[in-house]
Design a protein around this motif. Sequence first.
Motif, mmCIF file in Angstrom:
data_model
loop_
_atom_site.group_PDB
_atom_site.id
_atom_site.type_symbol
_atom_site.label_atom_id
_atom_site.label_comp_id
_atom_site.label_asym_id
_atom_site.label_seq_id
_atom_site.Cartn_x
_atom_site.Cartn_y
_atom_site.Cartn_z
ATOM 1 N N GLY A 28 0.791 -1.229 0.000
ATOM 2 C CA GLY A 28 0.000 0.000 0.000
ATOM 3 C C GLY A 28 0.817 1.270 0.000
ATOM 4 O O GLY A 28 0.244 2.368 0.030
ATOM 5 N N GLN A 29 2.155 1.148 -0.021
ATOM 6 C CA GLN A 29 3.013 2.332 -0.075
ATOM 7 C C GLN A 29 3.559 2.535 -1.484
ATOM 8 O O GLN A 29 3.837 1.562 -2.205
ATOM 9 N N TYR A 30 3.729 3.808 -1.852
ATOM 10 C CA TYR A 30 4.181 4.160 -3.201
ATOM 11 C C TYR A 30 5.114 5.371 -3.113
ATOM 12 O O TYR A 30 5.064 6.146 -2.149
ATOM 13 N N ILE A 31 5.945 5.516 -4.144
ATOM 14 C CA ILE A 31 6.929 6.598 -4.192
ATOM 15 C C ILE A 31 6.493 7.627 -5.231
ATOM 16 O O ILE A 31 6.170 7.276 -6.369
ATOM 17 N N LEU A 32 6.504 8.896 -4.837
ATOM 18 C CA LEU A 32 6.297 10.016 -5.752
ATOM 19 C C LEU A 32 7.512 10.940 -5.675
ATOM 20 O O LEU A 32 8.167 11.016 -4.630
ATOM 21 N N PRO A 33 7.802 11.688 -6.728
ATOM 22 C CA PRO A 33 8.830 12.729 -6.603
ATOM 23 C C PRO A 33 8.394 13.773 -5.576
ATOM 24 O O PRO A 33 7.199 14.027 -5.392
ATOM 25 N N GLY A 34 9.362 14.385 -4.917
ATOM 26 C CA GLY A 34 9.039 15.523 -4.065
ATOM 27 C C GLY A 34 8.521 16.668 -4.910
ATOM 28 O O GLY A 34 8.884 16.834 -6.081
ATOM 29 N N PHE A 35 7.656 17.471 -4.326
ATOM 30 C CA PHE A 35 7.086 18.601 -5.046
ATOM 31 C C PHE A 35 8.034 19.797 -5.020
ATOM 32 O O PHE A 35 8.823 19.984 -4.093
ATOM 33 N N VAL A 36 7.918 20.635 -6.060
ATOM 34 C CA VAL A 36 8.710 21.857 -6.204
ATOM 35 C C VAL A 36 7.742 23.030 -6.182
ATOM 36 O O VAL A 36 6.934 23.200 -7.091
ATOM 37 N N ASP A 37 7.801 23.832 -5.133
ATOM 38 C CA ASP A 37 6.906 24.976 -4.968
ATOM 39 C C ASP A 37 7.630 26.226 -5.468
ATOM 40 O O ASP A 37 8.621 26.665 -4.872
ATOM 41 N N LEU A 38 7.114 26.805 -6.547
ATOM 42 C CA LEU A 38 7.801 27.918 -7.197
ATOM 43 C C LEU A 38 7.394 29.295 -6.685
ATOM 44 O O LEU A 38 7.856 30.307 -7.218
ATOM 45 N N HIS A 39 6.550 29.348 -5.647
ATOM 46 C CA HIS A 39 6.194 30.690 -5.165
ATOM 47 C C HIS A 39 5.624 30.612 -3.755
ATOM 48 O O HIS A 39 4.464 30.249 -3.555
ATOM 49 N N THR A 80 -6.309 6.449 9.707
ATOM 50 C CA THR A 80 -7.058 7.703 9.823
ATOM 51 C C THR A 80 -7.225 8.436 8.495
ATOM 52 O O THR A 80 -7.921 9.461 8.434
ATOM 53 N N ALA A 81 -6.577 7.955 7.444
ATOM 54 C CA ALA A 81 -6.652 8.626 6.143
ATOM 55 C C ALA A 81 -6.559 7.598 5.016
ATOM 56 O O ALA A 81 -5.867 7.795 4.028
ATOM 57 N N ARG A 82 -7.274 6.510 5.191
ATOM 58 C CA ARG A 82 -7.207 5.422 4.216
ATOM 59 C C ARG A 82 -7.780 5.884 2.871
ATOM 60 O O ARG A 82 -8.849 6.493 2.813
ATOM 61 N N LEU A 83 -7.064 5.588 1.795
ATOM 62 C CA LEU A 83 -7.550 5.933 0.471
ATOM 63 C C LEU A 83 -8.547 4.883 -0.012
ATOM 64 O O LEU A 83 -8.479 3.718 0.406
ATOM 65 N N PRO A 84 -9.476 5.253 -0.879
ATOM 66 C CA PRO A 84 -10.537 4.329 -1.294
ATOM 67 C C PRO A 84 -10.048 3.290 -2.309
ATOM 68 O O PRO A 84 -10.423 3.305 -3.486
ATOM 69 N N ILE A 85 -9.205 2.401 -1.826
ATOM 70 C CA ILE A 85 -8.662 1.324 -2.661
ATOM 71 C C ILE A 85 -9.112 0.005 -2.027
ATOM 72 O O ILE A 85 -8.670 -0.345 -0.935
ATOM 73 N N PHE A 86 -10.009 -0.690 -2.711
ATOM 74 C CA PHE A 86 -10.621 -1.890 -2.132
ATOM 75 C C PHE A 86 -10.309 -3.159 -2.918
ATOM 76 O O PHE A 86 -10.474 -4.259 -2.395
ATOM 77 N N ASP A 87 -9.857 -2.998 -4.147
ATOM 78 C CA ASP A 87 -9.538 -4.159 -4.981
ATOM 79 C C ASP A 87 -8.047 -4.442 -4.863
ATOM 80 O O ASP A 87 -7.226 -3.587 -5.180
ATOM 81 N N GLU A 130 -6.137 -3.551 -7.945
ATOM 82 C CA GLU A 130 -6.516 -2.257 -8.545
ATOM 83 C C GLU A 130 -5.454 -1.800 -9.539
ATOM 84 O O GLU A 130 -4.244 -1.927 -9.313
ATOM 85 N N ASP A 131 -5.914 -1.243 -10.645
ATOM 86 C CA ASP A 131 -5.016 -0.721 -11.670
ATOM 87 C C ASP A 131 -4.106 0.350 -11.055
ATOM 88 O O ASP A 131 -4.569 1.248 -10.336
ATOM 89 N N LEU A 132 -2.807 0.253 -11.328
ATOM 90 C CA LEU A 132 -1.848 1.166 -10.689
ATOM 91 C C LEU A 132 -2.071 2.609 -11.103
ATOM 92 O O LEU A 132 -1.877 3.535 -10.298
ATOM 93 N N TYR A 133 -2.477 2.853 -12.335
ATOM 94 C CA TYR A 133 -2.750 4.239 -12.725
ATOM 95 C C TYR A 133 -3.943 4.801 -11.958
ATOM 96 O O TYR A 133 -3.950 5.972 -11.574
ATOM 97 N N ASP A 134 -4.925 3.957 -11.692
ATOM 98 C CA ASP A 134 -6.054 4.420 -10.882
ATOM 99 C C ASP A 134 -5.598 4.750 -9.456
ATOM 100 O O ASP A 134 -6.078 5.711 -8.838
#
Length: 454
Positions: A67-78, A413-420, A423-427
């Motif tokens: 249930g864990q996934y990696i995203l790039p860190g965000f870049v806040d430009l302002h 406390t913040a479960r995402l609605p993933i029940f299958d 589930e398709d990874l893009y979803d």
Amino acid sequence: MNEHTFIFLGTAFTSQSSEQIAILKDHLFCVNEHGLIEKIVAPDSAEYPTLLDSYEDTQNFHRLSEGQYILPGFVDLHVHAPQWAQSGTALDRPLHDWLHTYTFPLEAKFSNLDFATNVYEDLVQTLLNNGTTTALYFATVHKEASLLLAEICAKKGQRGLVGKVVMDDPEQNPDYYRDFDTKTALKDTEEFILAVKNLGETVKQGVYPVVTPRFIPSCTDEALKGLGELAEKYDTHIQSHCSESDWEHQYVHGRYGKNDAFALHQFGLLGDKSVMAHCNFLSDQDADLFAKTGTAIGHCPLSNAYFANSVIPIKRFKSLGIDIGLGTDISAGATPSLYDNAKQAVVSSRMLEDGVNGDLPATERGVPNSRLTINEAFYLATAVGGESLSLPIGRIEENYAWDVQIIDTKVPTARLPIFDPSEDLYDIFQKIIYNVRPENIREVWVQGERVHSR
């Protein structure tokens, strides 16, 4: 590979292009001692089992949980760092009134370094907790407090690009909040640049000085010219506001007989390391100048809804070759989350395309071909943010910094609605972008160092 290499095993999402998401399922991500992604190894690679055998039972091996996934860190430009102290308030006035009634009195308080420390430490940590690994900051006119913000970024492990704000025009700025005079503004800026450059040499993730005229209405011509010369002398980043609102856009045109873009360019303030916030009222000629000079736009969709008097045509500017990243614009944007701003970027673009006046026929109501997808908004928050700053960040690719968020979709406390279970990874990616709360961001890494964990 050596004993300083970290290896992460998990599934990552990163932008392959502005519209395509690359899904790296069960890959190995090898991070070297410099905090760079040295190698990404797919499960079908001959190296994969060898690396697993070598590292799996060592302390340098990190296997993501189910249930864990990696995203790039965000870049806040302002980000207006001092305005964190008023975030969520004072959004009831037009821009000019808002600045003079609320914002300038608040920013004036940052001559008090104890007050500045409390606000800046909380802000930097809050942004990290929300997945922002790099931030482009406006500080205040105070040299010491601006340097303090850079030092806090260095200490907390965020990649901070910090500007000492210049506001030197006595006719446009209040007596209680401005640079003493033009000469002092330029002297303080140069001393700030040198101090932050020295600090940056000691910091793994880097901190950077930014030449920062607040916007043209705050500055004399002499200051704008001097700031352009300092940026060239020290090869610094540059930031300001450009054509944000009807008032600001019209003020500049009245002063120079030209739009902000050309006025800024005449002072040497547009270039590959320049980021201009907002830019809602760029003409085609302005946009062409941005593209030719390599100047990027910091798009702040939530803030724009309050103060910009229009919806910026991101799709059109993007088609003209301009780099466009995302910004929160704290506190005109009353959230520290680029997740919120990515969603708002999509919403605003749909409203621009469909139109908002129900009394008009559908064919006349909106601006065709304006809508952004969530994939494109994610691209703005990550990959283009890095390109806008000319830094190897914002992507999960070899030779890029290991700036990542580890997202846990199963937090009670913040479960995402993933029940299958299948589930398709893009979803799953889409559900992450639309539904993540800070509780889901379990770890944040910057340049190979863990800077936040829950």
